[in-house]
Design a protein around this motif. Sequence first.
Motif, PDB file in Angstrom:
ATOM      1  N   GLY A  35     -87.502 -37.292  40.474  1.00 22.47           N
ATOM      2  CA  GLY A  35     -88.321 -37.226  39.279  1.00 22.47           C
ATOM      3  C   GLY A  35     -88.886 -38.595  38.967  1.00 22.47           C
ATOM      4  O   GLY A  35     -88.797 -39.519  39.793  1.00 22.47           O
ATOM      5  N   ARG A  58     -91.440 -33.819  33.798  1.00 18.34           N
ATOM      6  CA  ARG A  58     -90.555 -32.973  34.605  1.00 18.34           C
ATOM      7  C   ARG A  58     -91.359 -31.799  35.138  1.00 18.34           C
ATOM      8  O   ARG A  58     -92.525 -31.629  34.803  1.00 18.34           O
ATOM      9  CB  ARG A  58     -89.396 -32.449  33.751  1.00 18.34           C
ATOM     10  CG  ARG A  58     -89.887 -31.736  32.485  1.00 18.34           C
ATOM     11  CD  ARG A  58     -88.775 -31.060  31.730  1.00 18.34           C
ATOM     12  NE  ARG A  58     -89.171 -30.619  30.413  1.00 18.34           N
ATOM     13  CZ  ARG A  58     -89.891 -29.548  30.139  1.00 18.34           C
ATOM     14  NH1 ARG A  58     -90.348 -28.804  31.134  1.00 18.34           N
ATOM     15  NH2 ARG A  58     -90.196 -29.213  28.899  1.00 18.34           N
ATOM     16  N   GLN A  75     -91.899 -32.583  45.281  1.00 19.34           N
ATOM     17  CA  GLN A  75     -90.942 -33.439  44.594  1.00 19.34           C
ATOM     18  C   GLN A  75     -89.955 -34.066  45.576  1.00 19.34           C
ATOM     19  O   GLN A  75     -89.677 -35.271  45.510  1.00 19.34           O
ATOM     20  CB  GLN A  75     -90.167 -32.637  43.549  1.00 19.34           C
ATOM     21  CG  GLN A  75     -90.954 -32.276  42.308  1.00 19.34           C
ATOM     22  CD  GLN A  75     -90.073 -31.580  41.290  1.00 19.34           C
ATOM     23  OE1 GLN A  75     -89.509 -30.525  41.554  1.00 19.34           O
ATOM     24  NE2 GLN A  75     -89.942 -32.169  40.112  1.00 19.34           N
TER      25      GLN A  75
END
Length: 646
Positions: free
Chosen positions: A104, A296, A316
């Motif tokens: 993240g 997020r 990600q």
Amino acid sequence: MFKKILIANRGEIAARIARTAHRLGVATVAVYSDADAEAAHVAAADEAVRIGPPAPAESYLRAERIIEAALATGSQAIHPGYGFLSENPDFVEAVEAAGLTFIGPSARAIRAMGLKDAAKALMEAAGVPVVPGYHGDNQDDAHLEGAADAIGYPVLIKAVAGGGGKGMRKVARAADFPAALAAARSEARGAFGNDAVLIEKYIERPRHIEVQVFGDGADAVHLYERDCSLQRRHQKVIEEAPAPGMTPEMRAAMGEAAVRAAEAIGYRGAGTVEFIVDGAGGLRPDRFWFMEMNTRLQVEHPVTEAVTGLDLVEWQLRVAAGEGLPMRQDDIPLTGHAFEARLYAEDVPAGFLPATGRLTHLAFPPGLRVDTGVRPGDAISPFYDPMIAKIVAHGPTRAVALNRLARGLEDTQVAGSVTNLAFLGRLARHAGFAAGDVDTGLIERDLAALAAAPGPAPEHLAAALLAAADPGGGALAGFSLWAPLRRSLTLSRDGDEITGAVMFEGPDLAAVEIAEATLAAHREGEGWRVGGRSPGRVLKAGGAIHVFAGAAGTFSFAPVDPLERAAAAGAGTDVIEAPMPGLVKSIAVVAGDEVTQGQPLAILEAMKMEHALAAPRAGRVAEVLAAAGAQVEAGAALIRLEEDEA
């Protein structure tokens, strides 16, 4: 690429992350509380670690236990999913201090966007348009009231550390501002430990359009927009991509603004830049303003994946492992249209109250993407968000995708808990929504029709009576034409009783008597056809009979044994009961207090929301039966009023 990651979350998002990780050859570790020991996300992982009791503060929010679990299992990185610790910069720093990778953004980027007032100032400096309002440090009540007067009513009070609609109040008149401010502060203090607020101009015809961004720490791209205007209580219900009515000019302006926002903070990973858009007169490039950035993955990310054909969790993992952006802006495709409906365990007619229950039956139709973290037999507990599934439909056009969603909702079957399924179905068939005439007030304007709970038609009652009367298993095979079988029955539904009789005229023929009507029925496959129509699938599960009637909804009945009726009458209006399992946040009265009808007596906290319980009539408090801090079940008596002698 990582060899093993720990997923610091639960439910559907944890299971969804595990699917992508396994496709990439990455092993996964799940974490679970005692309430989730047998949960679907645990079964989806390669191994699992217990981290504590059911309450999130003792399990999923315990950063040190999650990091210990990652180190003990040899994980190289932690994926936070969304919610819980996903936007906690202290957690990011602790993960990295332990020698692990956080999948993240950086702690610095999260902090930059964590407080709405500071984020808006940062966005202004980056050239991103922001909503007119007051975002300053002076939190004096009189100063905030003056700021609201200067902005002009209506205004919106928002907690600077807010999210999910908590700490937010719309104020239409100056006279209402003090009370609304106090309520917003109280809710924000309880939810976030921070009662600071900001004041914004309230847009009368607002649309909530957000842009999916992705960065590698230096550069960023956008993956187009999502329209999330269909909301209730400031929470999203159905999302879609792309936004209806979007023009190339508007998309370019919003995308460029979102990319500027991401690059201004050196953003890494998946994020969402949310804009409030004035939908009056169509979408125009000069009528959108920055609201906030979610640092997020978003709940509604599947609609972006559906129209781009890309896997955001894969992106990600790749970027967190050190790769650059997987694609350039001009190479990102946009194909067709997609919708996501959020299926929740909640009582819509009762004001969308969160519900609990054990899912005795759960089935979804083929042809749709369904992200779920529960299976038949699983319990919806009071400790976590009551989402059952996200149902996603994609099609070449908006009309086709919406038809697929509506049909898919009609064919979805849930038993064991009340849900918002029928509400979602009516929303998917809403004429204004179908025409693309959407804004954040649509549900509220048509709430009475959308939230209505129509009762079962005669054929649905007949189907339930047939299921209760039919012994099954071939028991009618020895049926004698000269001795027809007749059964009288009573069913209970939502406290009401339905009586009727079934006359079996043969193993495949019957007549059902309800009130003064008689309906003919004949067996068709495993069910019955009533009056020449199929009433829907009928299922016996969990001691109840469920009729899944498509667009009409699901009707559940409990067979009543006359010999086992409860003799005691209910407490009537003298007792205030908990409408759902939850935590007693506060009690506002003591024995002897005089109360008026509608006066708030207690606050119950359940499913991350606070619910005020009011006096059903005027009277005197006889006794207080629960204390603040107590965990209570649905139906628990909290406060008793003295008997009304009138």
